[in-house]
Motif scaffolding. Structure first.
Motif, PDB file in Angstrom:
ATOM      1  N   GLY A 192       0.822  -1.200   0.000  1.00  9.96           N
ATOM      2  CA  GLY A 192       0.000   0.000   0.000  1.00  9.96           C
ATOM      3  C   GLY A 192       0.851   1.242   0.000  1.00  9.96           C
ATOM      4  O   GLY A 192       1.543   1.534   0.979  1.00  9.96           O
ATOM      5  N   LEU A 193       0.821   2.000  -1.093  1.00 17.10           N
ATOM      6  CA  LEU A 193       1.755   3.112  -1.274  1.00 17.10           C
ATOM      7  C   LEU A 193       1.069   4.470  -1.260  1.00 17.10           C
ATOM      8  O   LEU A 193       1.137   5.233  -2.207  1.00 17.10           O
ATOM      9  N   GLY A 194       0.397   4.732  -0.167  1.00 18.73           N
ATOM     10  CA  GLY A 194      -0.179   6.051   0.026  1.00 18.73           C
ATOM     11  C   GLY A 194       0.697   6.883   0.941  1.00 18.73           C
ATOM     12  O   GLY A 194       1.922   6.768   0.939  1.00 18.73           O
ATOM     13  N   PHE A 214       4.258  -2.965  -3.063  1.00 21.80           N
ATOM     14  CA  PHE A 214       3.045  -3.534  -3.640  1.00 21.80           C
ATOM     15  C   PHE A 214       1.942  -2.482  -3.658  1.00 21.80           C
ATOM     16  O   PHE A 214       1.713  -1.798  -2.658  1.00 21.80           O
ATOM     17  N   ASP A 215       1.244  -2.375  -4.772  1.00 21.31           N
ATOM     18  CA  ASP A 215       0.102  -1.464  -4.840  1.00 21.31           C
ATOM     19  C   ASP A 215      -0.812  -1.885  -5.990  1.00 21.31           C
ATOM     20  O   ASP A 215      -0.417  -2.669  -6.865  1.00 21.31           O
ATOM     21  N   VAL A 217      -2.166   0.446  -7.945  1.00 22.58           N
ATOM     22  CA  VAL A 217      -2.101   1.523  -8.937  1.00 22.58           C
ATOM     23  C   VAL A 217      -0.759   1.444  -9.661  1.00 22.58           C
ATOM     24  O   VAL A 217       0.268   1.905  -9.140  1.00 22.58           O
ATOM     25  N   PRO A 218      -0.730   0.846 -10.858  1.00 22.07           N
ATOM     26  CA  PRO A 218       0.541   0.643 -11.571  1.00 22.07           C
ATOM     27  C   PRO A 218       1.313   1.922 -11.850  1.00 22.07           C
ATOM     28  O   PRO A 218       2.542   1.899 -11.945  1.00 22.07           O
ATOM     29  N   SER A 219       0.607   3.040 -11.955  1.00 27.40           N
ATOM     30  CA  SER A 219       1.280   4.298 -12.295  1.00 27.40           C
ATOM     31  C   SER A 219       2.226   4.779 -11.198  1.00 27.40           C
ATOM     32  O   SER A 219       3.045   5.675 -11.425  1.00 27.40           O
ATOM     33  N   LYS A 220       2.153   4.182 -10.002  1.00 31.01           N
ATOM     34  CA  LYS A 220       3.044   4.584  -8.915  1.00 31.01           C
ATOM     35  C   LYS A 220       4.444   3.983  -9.065  1.00 31.01           C
ATOM     36  O   LYS A 220       5.358   4.375  -8.341  1.00 31.01           O
ATOM     37  N   LYS A 221       4.591   3.035  -9.995  1.00 30.88           N
ATOM     38  CA  LYS A 221       5.866   2.343 -10.143  1.00 30.88           C
ATOM     39  C   LYS A 221       7.025   3.303 -10.367  1.00 30.88           C
ATOM     40  O   LYS A 221       8.061   3.221  -9.691  1.00 30.88           O
ATOM     41  N   LYS A 222       6.881   4.211 -11.297  1.00 27.96           N
ATOM     42  CA  LYS A 222       7.968   5.125 -11.655  1.00 27.96           C
ATOM     43  C   LYS A 222       8.414   5.940 -10.439  1.00 27.96           C
ATOM     44  O   LYS A 222       9.620   6.101 -10.191  1.00 27.96           O
ATOM     45  N   PHE A 232       8.777  -2.764  -7.943  1.00 23.14           N
ATOM     46  CA  PHE A 232       7.354  -2.490  -7.740  1.00 23.14           C
ATOM     47  C   PHE A 232       6.567  -3.656  -8.319  1.00 23.14           C
ATOM     48  O   PHE A 232       6.864  -4.120  -9.424  1.00 23.14           O
ATOM     49  N   ILE A 233       5.557  -4.132  -7.589  1.00 21.45           N
ATOM     50  CA  ILE A 233       4.730  -5.235  -8.069  1.00 21.45           C
ATOM     51  C   ILE A 233       3.264  -4.847  -7.984  1.00 21.45           C
ATOM     52  O   ILE A 233       2.767  -4.457  -6.922  1.00 21.45           O
ATOM     53  N   ASP A 234       2.582  -4.955  -9.106  1.00 24.48           N
ATOM     54  CA  ASP A 234       1.144  -4.728  -9.185  1.00 24.48           C
ATOM     55  C   ASP A 234       0.438  -5.896  -8.497  1.00 24.48           C
ATOM     56  O   ASP A 234       0.641  -7.061  -8.852  1.00 24.48           O
TER      57      ASP A 234
END
Length: 356
Positions: A192-194, A214-215, A217-222, A232-234
Motif C-alpha cells: 500500500g503506497l499512500g 506492492f500497490d 495503482v501501476p502508475s506509482k511504479k515510476k 514495484f509489483i502490481d
C-alpha cells in the motif's frame, strides 16, 4: 487570536456534518488555555486516509459536526503560566493524541496511545475527559489548544510545509520499523503506497534495507523506483501470486479490505508483518496461517510522544520528508475523492492561511 485568562478560544474551521465527504465553514470555541497548555496557530494540516473513514463513521462511530485533522504543525502564540517546553514563536506539532491518563503503566512507559485506562484522548472525534467531556475537534482549523506534554517540538530549520504528515504517517511507520529492528541488508516490503506507505519506504531505504513495493495503482511504479525501491509489483499481476518465503519484514498500510494471508506467506521463517492500515475489514484464514510456520503478524498504533519526538528529530536531521501537494482548504471535497481513489502522490497538506 485571543487567549485571555479563563476565556474559551474562538476557532474557525471546516467541518463535515454528515457521512458525505462535503465540508463547509464551521465556528466553535476551544477550552481555555490552562497553566500547562500552549495555543498553536495552525499553519499546515495533513489529510490522512483515516480522516475519510472517520467522516464516514466506518470504525467507532462519529459525532457530527466533525473537524478532522491529526497531522498539525504551527506556531506557538500563547503559553500557560507553568509551560517550560515551549515559548511564544516556537514551531510545534500535534499528532493523533492530545492527552491520556498519564498514570497507568503504558503512559509511564511513554506509550500513551496504549493507555490502559482507556483515556487516550484523540485529536478529533474523541471525548475530552479533562475538559467537561466535550468533543475534540482537529486540525482543519486555525488554532488548537494542547497540553505542552502532547506538543512536539519542531526545529526552526525544518521544512515546515512538510512536517504535518510526519505526526501521523511518519510515526505510524517509524514505530514498527524500529520495533522489528529493520536493518541494512534486510529484504522488506511495503504493501500500500499512500501517505503511510511511502514514508515506510523512505525510512527503510535510509536504514539500508532492500525494499519491494506492492500497490493496485501501476502508475506509482515510476515514482517509488525513483524514491529508491528495488522493485514495484502490481497486486493484480501474476507476479504477486508467485512470491513466497522472501521477506524479513512487511509493513501493510492498506486501508481497504484485503487478504492478509497473501502477504503472510511471503515472509521468511521468523519474519514479521506489521499491520498499520485501518481497513474496515481484512480477512485472515487460520488454516493458511498455521501452515506458514513461525511467521509473525502484529498490529501497531502510531507511537508515544517520546518516540514521536525521536522520529521527528531523526526525520529532520536526515532530510526525510513526505512527498506532499499543498492545497487550499476549499479543495477538501475534491481531495477526499482523490485520496479514496489513490490519485495523490502521496499526501495532501492544507495551507491553513487559506482559511478565511
Amino acid at each position: 487570536m485571543s487567549a485571555k485568562n479563563g476565556e474559551r478560544i474562538p476557532t474557525k474551521a471546516y467541518a463535515a456534518h454528515s457521512k458525505e465527504w462535503k465540508f463547509k465553514p464551521f465556528s466553535f470555541t476551544r477550552h481555555a488555555l490552562g497553566q500547562n497548555d500552549i495555543l498553536i496557530e495552525i499553519l499546515y494540516a495533513g489529510i490522512c486516509h483515516s480522516d475519510l473513514h472517520s467522516v464516514s463513521g466506518d470504525h467507532h462511530g462519529t459525532t457530527y459536526p466533525i473537524v478532522p485533522g491529526h497531522e498539525i504543525v504551527g506556531r506557538v502564540v500563547a503559553v500557560g503560566q507553568k509551560v517550560s517546553k515551549f515559548k511564544i514563536g516556537d514551531y510545534a506539532g500535534v499528532g493523533c493524541m492530545v492527552n491520556s491518563c498519564g498514570e497507568c503503566d503504558a503512559c509511564k512507559r511513554s506509550e500513551e496511545q496504549f493507555c490502559e485506562r482507556g483515556k487516550s484522548i484523540f485529536t478529533y472525534n474523541s471525548v475530552d475527559y479533562f475538559h467537561g467531556n466535550e468533543n475534540t475537534y482537529g486540525g482543519y482549523s486555525n488554532n488548537i489548544v494542547v497540553s505542552e506534554n502532547f506538543g512536539i517540538k519542531v526545529a526552526k530549520d525544518a521544512d515546515i510545509s512538510k512536517i504535518a504528515p510526519l505526526l501521523c504517517a511518519g510515526i505510524t511507520t517509524y514505530s514498527p520499523i524500529k520495533f522489528s529492528k529493520v536493518k541494512k541488508g534486510d529484504k522488506v516490503a511495503v504493501a500500500g503506497l499512500g501517505g503511510l506507505g511511502h514514508m515506510a519506504l523512505k525510512y527503510m531505504i535510509a536504514l539500508g534495507a532492500e525494499v519491494t513495493c506492492f500497490d493496485i495503482v501501476p502508475s506509482k511504479k515510476k515514482t517509488v523506483l525513483k524514491l529508491g525501491a528495488k522493485r514495484f509489483i502490481d497486486v493484480n499481476s501474476d507476479d504477486f501470486k508467485k512470491i513466497k518465503n522472501e521477506f524479513d519484514f512487511i509493513i501493510s498500510t492498506i486501508p481497504y479490505e484485503y487478504d492478509i494471508n497473501a502477504y503472510h506467506k511471503m515472509l521468511k521463517l521468523n519474519g514479521e508483518m506489521a499491520i498499520v492500515g485501518l481497513p474496515v475489514k481484512a480477512n485472515i484464514n487460520g488454516a493458511d496461517m498455521i501452515w506458514n510456520f513461525r511467521k509473525k503478524i502484529y498490529s501497531s498504533l502510531i507511537g508515544g510522544i517520546k518516540e514521536t519526538q525521536e522520529m521527528l528529530d531523526y526525520s529532520i536531521k536526515n532530510n526525510i520528508y513526505p512527498e506532499v501537494e499543498i492545497i487550499p482548504i476549499t479543495r477538501l471535497d475534491e481531495a477526499y475523492q482523490n485520496v479514496a481513489k489513490g490519485r495523490v502522490e502521496f499526501r495532501y497538506v492544507i495551507d491553513m492561511s487559506t482559511l478565511s
